[in-house]
Write an enzyme that holds these catalytic residues in place. Structure first.
Site, PDB file in Angstrom:
ATOM      1  N   ASP A   8       0.867  -1.268   0.090  1.00 59.35           N
ATOM      2  CA  ASP A   8       0.070  -0.109   0.063  1.00 59.35           C
ATOM      3  C   ASP A   8       0.933   1.313  -0.141  1.00 59.35           C
ATOM      4  O   ASP A   8       1.979   1.020  -0.224  1.00 59.35           O
ATOM      5  CB  ASP A   8      -0.814   0.004   1.065  1.00 59.35           C
ATOM      6  CG  ASP A   8      -0.365   0.084   2.468  1.00 59.35           C
ATOM      7  OD1 ASP A   8       0.725   0.287   2.607  1.00 59.35           O
ATOM      8  OD2 ASP A   8      -1.043   0.346   3.573  1.00 59.35           O
ATOM      9  N   CYS A  65       2.931  -3.100   3.815  1.00 62.39           N
ATOM     10  CA  CYS A  65       2.393  -2.065   4.393  1.00 62.39           C
ATOM     11  C   CYS A  65       3.107  -1.254   5.226  1.00 62.39           C
ATOM     12  O   CYS A  65       4.170  -1.441   5.428  1.00 62.39           O
ATOM     13  CB  CYS A  65       0.833  -2.364   4.694  1.00 62.39           C
ATOM     14  SG  CYS A  65       0.948  -3.570   6.162  1.00 62.39           S
ATOM     15  N   GLY A  66       2.410  -0.300   6.069  1.00 59.29           N
ATOM     16  CA  GLY A  66       3.234   0.430   6.688  1.00 59.29           C
ATOM     17  C   GLY A  66       4.044  -0.473   7.982  1.00 59.29           C
ATOM     18  O   GLY A  66       5.161  -0.335   8.358  1.00 59.29           O
ATOM     19  N   HIS A  98       9.737 -23.527   9.988  1.00 60.04           N
ATOM     20  CA  HIS A  98       8.469 -24.024  10.889  1.00 60.04           C
ATOM     21  C   HIS A  98       7.300 -24.029  10.308  1.00 60.04           C
ATOM     22  O   HIS A  98       6.545 -24.860  10.456  1.00 60.04           O
ATOM     23  CB  HIS A  98       8.767 -23.583  12.092  1.00 60.04           C
ATOM     24  CG  HIS A  98      10.044 -24.153  12.886  1.00 60.04           C
ATOM     25  ND1 HIS A  98      10.129 -23.692  14.384  1.00 60.04           N
ATOM     26  CD2 HIS A  98      11.205 -24.625  12.472  1.00 60.04           C
ATOM     27  CE1 HIS A  98      11.454 -24.233  14.653  1.00 60.04           C
ATOM     28  NE2 HIS A  98      11.889 -24.786  13.599  1.00 60.04           N
ATOM     29  N   ARG A 109       7.506   1.062   7.067  1.00 66.46           N
ATOM     30  CA  ARG A 109       7.869   2.361   7.893  1.00 66.46           C
ATOM     31  C   ARG A 109       8.727   1.897   9.125  1.00 66.46           C
ATOM     32  O   ARG A 109       9.296   2.776   9.875  1.00 66.46           O
ATOM     33  CB  ARG A 109       6.427   2.832   8.567  1.00 66.46           C
ATOM     34  CG  ARG A 109       5.579   3.436   7.552  1.00 66.46           C
ATOM     35  CD  ARG A 109       4.417   4.060   8.163  1.00 66.46           C
ATOM     36  NE  ARG A 109       3.606   4.627   6.983  1.00 66.46           N
ATOM     37  CZ  ARG A 109       2.354   4.789   6.929  1.00 66.46           C
ATOM     38  NH1 ARG A 109       1.306   3.958   7.921  1.00 66.46           N
ATOM     39  NH2 ARG A 109       1.668   5.335   5.961  1.00 66.46           N
ATOM     40  N   ARG A 132       7.880 -32.673  12.448  1.00 69.40           N
ATOM     41  CA  ARG A 132       6.790 -32.409  13.125  1.00 69.40           C
ATOM     42  C   ARG A 132       5.739 -31.414  12.862  1.00 69.40           C
ATOM     43  O   ARG A 132       4.688 -31.140  13.495  1.00 69.40           O
ATOM     44  CB  ARG A 132       7.439 -32.249  14.619  1.00 69.40           C
ATOM     45  CG  ARG A 132       8.328 -30.812  14.744  1.00 69.40           C
ATOM     46  CD  ARG A 132       8.986 -30.923  15.914  1.00 69.40           C
ATOM     47  NE  ARG A 132       9.535 -29.510  16.322  1.00 69.40           N
ATOM     48  CZ  ARG A 132      10.802 -29.073  15.620  1.00 69.40           C
ATOM     49  NH1 ARG A 132      11.307 -29.995  14.665  1.00 69.40           N
ATOM     50  NH2 ARG A 132      11.195 -27.841  15.876  1.00 69.40           N
TER      51      ARG A 132
HETATM   52  C1  RB5 Z   1      -1.797   2.982   6.361  1.00 69.61           C
HETATM   53  O1  RB5 Z   1      -1.634   4.077   6.948  1.00 69.61           O
HETATM   54  C2  RB5 Z   1      -1.378   1.662   7.482  1.00 69.61           C
HETATM   55  O2  RB5 Z   1      -2.590   1.672   8.208  1.00 69.61           O
HETATM   56  C3  RB5 Z   1      -1.221   0.391   6.724  1.00 69.61           C
HETATM   57  O3  RB5 Z   1      -0.059   0.687   5.899  1.00 69.61           O
HETATM   58  C4  RB5 Z   1      -0.640  -0.537   7.555  1.00 69.61           C
HETATM   59  O4  RB5 Z   1       0.410  -0.319   8.370  1.00 69.61           O
HETATM   60  C5  RB5 Z   1      -1.698  -1.415   8.404  1.00 69.61           C
HETATM   61  O5  RB5 Z   1      -1.672  -2.396   8.811  1.00 69.61           O
END
Ligand code: RB5
Length: 154
Positions: A8, A65-66, A98, A109, A132
């Site tokens: 995203d 994502c972030g 595993h 981020r 296992r």
């Molecule tokens: C977007 O701001 C953020 O919420 C998304 O990238 C992610 O971190 C969600 O889990």
């Protein structure tokens, strides 16, 4: 290896960097976007990569994502997906060895390009240990079957 990747807006830079790096290392990368960067809803992009893995169109999926958390929650709703949020190399190795994770989720981020590359390399290079762990993965498959049977009854 055929690698499907998507992000995203929070994971855009790391995902595109990883796509370029993977291509440079001989992988066949399908980049499901977004491109250019726009604000998007991560479940839409998790779905694209998860379905590529579930249908066999790709061998390994990477979602950024972030935080990596939203992508993992969404991807794990697709039957057959074992998505793991990973923040370091050892967890990347364990996710494959595993859990046979077929989708790797990263937090754009919180993960540098160098760390992201090391994490992806560790995950792609690790081998599922079986043994296992087979029974445990089979129990996860049974959970999926149980959930979909519940849908049918409802
Ligand atoms: C977007 O701001 C953020 O919420 C998304 O990238 C992610 O971190 C969600 O889990």
């Amino acid at each position: 290896m055929r690698v499907a990747i998507a992000s995203d807006h929070g994971g855009f830079d790391l995902a595109r960097s990883l796509a370029t790096w993977l291509t440079g290392h001989g992988h066949l990368v399908s980049d499901f976007g977004p491109n250019p960067v726009i604000s998007v809803d991560y479940p839409d992009y998790a779905q694209r990569v998860a379905e590529a893995i579930a249908t066999g169109a790709a061998d390994a999926g990477i979602l950024v994502c972030g935080s990596g958390i939203g992508m993992s929650i969404a991807a794990n709703k697709v039957p057959g997906i074992r998505a793991a949020v990973v923040q370091d190399v050892e967890h990347a190795r364990l996710a494959r060895a595993h859990n046979d994770a077929n989708v790797l989720c990263l937090g754009g981020r919180f993960t540098s390009d160098d760390d992201g590359r090391a994490i992806v390399a560790a995950w792609l290079g690790a081998i599922y240990e079986g043994g296992r762990h087979d029974l445990r993965l089979q129990k996860i498959r049974l959970l999926e079957q149980h959930a979909s049977a519940g849908d049918a009854e409802g």
